[in-house]
Scaffold this motif. Structure first.
Motif, PDB file in Angstrom:
ATOM      1  N   ILE A 127     -25.757  26.968 -37.311  1.00 11.41           N
ATOM      2  CA  ILE A 127     -25.530  28.403 -37.164  1.00 11.41           C
ATOM      3  C   ILE A 127     -24.058  28.720 -37.393  1.00 11.41           C
ATOM      4  O   ILE A 127     -23.164  28.027 -36.891  1.00 11.41           O
ATOM      5  N   LEU A 128     -23.820  29.769 -38.162  1.00  7.06           N
ATOM      6  CA  LEU A 128     -22.458  30.274 -38.337  1.00  7.06           C
ATOM      7  C   LEU A 128     -22.227  31.424 -37.362  1.00  7.06           C
ATOM      8  O   LEU A 128     -23.044  32.341 -37.276  1.00  7.06           O
ATOM      9  N   VAL A 129     -21.120  31.329 -36.641  1.00  8.04           N
ATOM     10  CA  VAL A 129     -20.685  32.405 -35.751  1.00  8.04           C
ATOM     11  C   VAL A 129     -19.441  32.992 -36.387  1.00  8.04           C
ATOM     12  O   VAL A 129     -18.450  32.283 -36.602  1.00  8.04           O
ATOM     13  N   GLU A 130     -19.481  34.286 -36.711  1.00  9.18           N
ATOM     14  CA  GLU A 130     -18.377  34.897 -37.454  1.00  9.18           C
ATOM     15  C   GLU A 130     -17.878  36.174 -36.784  1.00  9.18           C
ATOM     16  O   GLU A 130     -18.654  36.917 -36.177  1.00  9.18           O
ATOM     17  N   GLU A 131     -16.602  36.408 -36.952  1.00  8.96           N
ATOM     18  CA  GLU A 131     -16.005  37.678 -36.536  1.00  8.96           C
ATOM     19  C   GLU A 131     -16.702  38.821 -37.267  1.00  8.96           C
ATOM     20  O   GLU A 131     -17.020  38.704 -38.455  1.00  8.96           O
ATOM     21  N   PHE A 132     -16.947  39.916 -36.589  1.00 11.14           N
ATOM     22  CA  PHE A 132     -17.534  41.089 -37.226  1.00 11.14           C
ATOM     23  C   PHE A 132     -16.420  41.879 -37.911  1.00 11.14           C
ATOM     24  O   PHE A 132     -15.638  42.575 -37.252  1.00 11.14           O
ATOM     25  N   ALA A 133     -16.352  41.743 -39.225  1.00 11.72           N
ATOM     26  CA  ALA A 133     -15.327  42.443 -40.005  1.00 11.72           C
ATOM     27  C   ALA A 133     -15.814  43.873 -40.236  1.00 11.72           C
ATOM     28  O   ALA A 133     -16.815  44.084 -40.921  1.00 11.72           O
ATOM     29  N   GLN A 134     -15.116  44.827 -39.688  1.00 11.67           N
ATOM     30  CA  GLN A 134     -15.561  46.218 -39.759  1.00 11.67           C
ATOM     31  C   GLN A 134     -14.818  46.964 -40.854  1.00 11.67           C
ATOM     32  O   GLN A 134     -13.599  46.867 -40.977  1.00 11.67           O
ATOM     33  N   GLY A 135     -15.582  47.717 -41.628  1.00 18.47           N
ATOM     34  CA  GLY A 135     -15.017  48.484 -42.728  1.00 18.47           C
ATOM     35  C   GLY A 135     -16.039  48.618 -43.837  1.00 18.47           C
ATOM     36  O   GLY A 135     -17.116  48.018 -43.791  1.00 18.47           O
ATOM     37  N   PRO A 136     -15.747  49.422 -44.879  1.00 16.69           N
ATOM     38  CA  PRO A 136     -16.683  49.606 -45.993  1.00 16.69           C
ATOM     39  C   PRO A 136     -17.050  48.270 -46.630  1.00 16.69           C
ATOM     40  O   PRO A 136     -16.219  47.366 -46.751  1.00 16.69           O
ATOM     41  N   ASN A 171     -22.028  37.322 -57.549  1.00 17.16           N
ATOM     42  CA  ASN A 171     -21.802  38.556 -56.799  1.00 17.16           C
ATOM     43  C   ASN A 171     -21.134  38.201 -55.479  1.00 17.16           C
ATOM     44  O   ASN A 171     -21.536  37.267 -54.790  1.00 17.16           O
ATOM     45  N   ILE A 172     -20.078  38.938 -55.185  1.00 14.25           N
ATOM     46  CA  ILE A 172     -19.223  38.651 -54.031  1.00 14.25           C
ATOM     47  C   ILE A 172     -19.207  39.863 -53.113  1.00 14.25           C
ATOM     48  O   ILE A 172     -19.012  40.994 -53.568  1.00 14.25           O
ATOM     49  N   GLU A 173     -19.417  39.608 -51.832  1.00 10.42           N
ATOM     50  CA  GLU A 173     -19.416  40.675 -50.834  1.00 10.42           C
ATOM     51  C   GLU A 173     -18.079  40.675 -50.094  1.00 10.42           C
ATOM     52  O   GLU A 173     -17.605  39.620 -49.658  1.00 10.42           O
ATOM     53  N   LEU A 174     -17.491  41.873 -49.958  1.00  5.94           N
ATOM     54  CA  LEU A 174     -16.222  42.025 -49.250  1.00  5.94           C
ATOM     55  C   LEU A 174     -16.314  43.185 -48.263  1.00  5.94           C
ATOM     56  O   LEU A 174     -17.019  44.163 -48.521  1.00  5.94           O
ATOM     57  N   ARG A 175     -15.610  43.068 -47.180  1.00 12.14           N
ATOM     58  CA  ARG A 175     -15.404  44.197 -46.261  1.00 12.14           C
ATOM     59  C   ARG A 175     -13.937  44.598 -46.314  1.00 12.14           C
ATOM     60  O   ARG A 175     -13.050  43.749 -46.262  1.00 12.14           O
ATOM     61  N   TRP A 176     -13.701  45.918 -46.402  1.00 10.66           N
ATOM     62  CA  TRP A 176     -12.322  46.407 -46.429  1.00 10.66           C
ATOM     63  C   TRP A 176     -11.930  46.788 -45.004  1.00 10.66           C
ATOM     64  O   TRP A 176     -12.247  47.859 -44.509  1.00 10.66           O
ATOM     65  N   THR A 177     -11.240  45.881 -44.346  1.00 10.12           N
ATOM     66  CA  THR A 177     -10.870  46.053 -42.948  1.00 10.12           C
ATOM     67  C   THR A 177      -9.472  46.652 -42.828  1.00 10.12           C
ATOM     68  O   THR A 177      -8.801  46.924 -43.830  1.00 10.12           O
ATOM     69  N   ARG A 178      -9.008  46.799 -41.593  1.00  6.78           N
ATOM     70  CA  ARG A 178      -7.654  47.324 -41.364  1.00  6.78           C
ATOM     71  C   ARG A 178      -6.582  46.395 -41.912  1.00  6.78           C
ATOM     72  O   ARG A 178      -5.480  46.827 -42.217  1.00  6.78           O
ATOM     73  N   VAL A 211     -13.468  38.389 -47.512  1.00  6.32           N
ATOM     74  CA  VAL A 211     -14.682  37.945 -48.198  1.00  6.32           C
ATOM     75  C   VAL A 211     -15.762  37.607 -47.177  1.00  6.32           C
ATOM     76  O   VAL A 211     -15.545  36.805 -46.267  1.00  6.32           O
ATOM     77  N   ILE A 212     -16.910  38.234 -47.332  1.00  5.45           N
ATOM     78  CA  ILE A 212     -18.054  37.974 -46.460  1.00  5.45           C
ATOM     79  C   ILE A 212     -18.911  36.851 -47.017  1.00  5.45           C
ATOM     80  O   ILE A 212     -19.357  35.971 -46.288  1.00  5.45           O
ATOM     81  N   GLU A 213     -19.132  36.866 -48.330  1.00  5.83           N
ATOM     82  CA  GLU A 213     -20.019  35.861 -48.912  1.00  5.83           C
ATOM     83  C   GLU A 213     -19.864  35.836 -50.421  1.00  5.83           C
ATOM     84  O   GLU A 213     -19.636  36.870 -51.051  1.00  5.83           O
ATOM     85  N   VAL A 214     -19.997  34.640 -50.996  1.00  5.66           N
ATOM     86  CA  VAL A 214     -20.000  34.462 -52.449  1.00  5.66           C
ATOM     87  C   VAL A 214     -21.360  33.910 -52.850  1.00  5.66           C
ATOM     88  O   VAL A 214     -21.790  32.872 -52.341  1.00  5.66           O
TER      89      VAL A 214
END
Length: 411
Positions: free
Chosen positions: A193-202, A265-272, A277-280
């Motif tokens: 299991i991966l436990v990850e910080e919740f990156a908040q943003g678009p 396809n690469i997923e990103l969150r734009w945080t503060r 990078v969320i996932e590749v």
């Protein structure tokens, strides 16, 4: 002379028909190899050739492809992940065996293992959320305490948001950990299991082919704790500086993971603190992303990908500048789908490019918080975002359905 075969390992209810149509247009003979061809209803509708074979057995696939190669000659081989991304590594091995263009199976495997992916990206200095690997419930609890709630809990391998959940408090953390480790979640290897910080943003998506960024989309999700997209828009409204930074990070991901052949396809969150990078994913995104890219940019991504796979010259020349949006039709409750109607009315609305219903009447609806929850989707395109949203709102409003709750049926 027989047309050369275009081999597809397994299928995809959204993108599968698009690949078959693309191969036909290019004069190729599409053939699907599947452990259960009946899972893909479009195969019977279009009368395509489908062969039953154990797609988890590389030797069995080599034998079948060798037979097809002697009969037709093979132009190229590709595959669809579904909930098992090991298919892409298998495709890479088949391509190497038959000396055809294809992905590097080692690179696919290290992307498929999300913990290994995280480690390689971290070594390359790619910005990411904090993460930990957990093997049991105590590991999960300890990792969440170190990172700080809320956290994302997800399997270290998998796709389609299966088993992915936002845990905002200790009760949700315990509940989802129990779900993953109690046998309810299907593991294809030992539970990790991966436990990850919740990156908040678009949430942005980088669509790439080779070492070229085609464009960026933005995804909007349904209510937490799950991550099922409700709306996907291409192109995302980014400034030139934002686009340049996101492209630089995306290209760094390719170098770190040994990618650069074919689509990514690469997923990103734009945080503060900027984009993380969320996932590749070392593959072409499933429908409706390819359709959105074609509508927004004029790039027929699947056709160009088929050219790449079959060793032909391909190009990503943009010929259009529209805004394309897909909105997902989501059930409001569990139960039996009595009926769904209005798709033909929605499809007749000017500006609507596609209406796709993914379910049939009388089937049970059980929401699990992943991509399988969707009833369908509607795609629209227009010169501006405001115009596209207006078209979409009108079209979606024409589609109605009725779901009888299970509790009502039991009374």
């Amino acid at each position: 002379m027989e047309r050369r075969a275009f081999i597809m390992v397994e299928g995809h209810r959204g993108s599968g028909p698009l690949f078959m149509q693309g191969a036909e247009r290019m004069g190729l003979h599409p053939i699907t190899l599947s452990a259960d061809p009946a899972r893909f209803d479009y195969l019977s509708v279009v009368g395509a050739e489908a062969i039953r074979v154990d797609t988890n057995n590389l030797d069995a696939l080599i034998r079948e492809c060798s037979r097809l190669h002697s009969k037709y000659g093979i132009a190229g081989i590709t595959g669809f992940a579904g909930d098992d991304e090991s298919i892409y590594a298998t495709v890479g091995k088949l391509c190497r065996y038959f000396d055809l263009p294809g992905p590097n199976p080692a690179s696919v495997d290290q992307c498929r293992d999300k913990f290994v992916q995280r480690q390689l990206l971290a070594e390359a200095g790619v910005p990411m959320p904090a993460y930990r690997l957990a093997l049991d419930a105590k590991d999960v609890e300890r990792s969440a305490a170190e990172i700080g709630l809320p956290v994302i809990i997800k399997p270290a391998e998998g796709s389609g948001s299966l088993g992915v959940r936002l845990c905002r408090n200790s009760d949700e953390l315990e509940e989802h950990t129990t779900y993953l480790l109690s046998g309810k979640h299907i593991w294809r290897s030992s539970p990790r299991i991966l436990v990850e910080e919740f990156a908040q943003g678009p949430h942005y998506l980088a669509a790439m082919m080779g070492n070229e960024v085609i464009g960026f989309g933005v995804a909007e999700y349904g209510p937490p704790p799950h991550f099922v997209f409700r709306e996907l828009t291409f192109p995302a409204q980014l400034t030139d500086d934002q686009r340049e930074l996101a492209a630089d990070i995306s290209l760094r991901c390719l170098r770190a993971l040994g990618l650069g052949w074919g689509p990514t396809n690469i997923e990103l969150r734009w945080t503060r603190r900027g984009p993380v990078v969320i996932e590749v994913n070392p593959r072409l995104a499933g429908a409706p992303e390819p359709q959105l890219i074609e509508l927004a940019y004029g790039v027929h991504l699947i056709s160009e990908y088929i050219k790449l796979i079959s060793g032909q010259e391909w190009k990503l020349r943009k010929s259009r500048s529209y805004t394309a949006v897909a909105r997902t039709l989501m059930p409001e409750r569990d139960g039996t789908l009595d009926w769904i109607d209005g798709d033909w009315r929605a499809a007749a609305v000017s500006g609507v490019a596609e209406v796709r219903i993914l379910v049939e009447s009388k089937r049970p609806i059980v929401r699990r918080g992943d991509h399988g929850d969707r009833l369908g989707y509607v795609i629209a395109a227009a010169p501006t975002l405001a115009d596209t949203k207006g078209i979409l709102q009108h079209a979606v409003g024409l589609i109605k359905w009725s779901i009888t709750p299970f509790s009502t049926l039991e009374k």
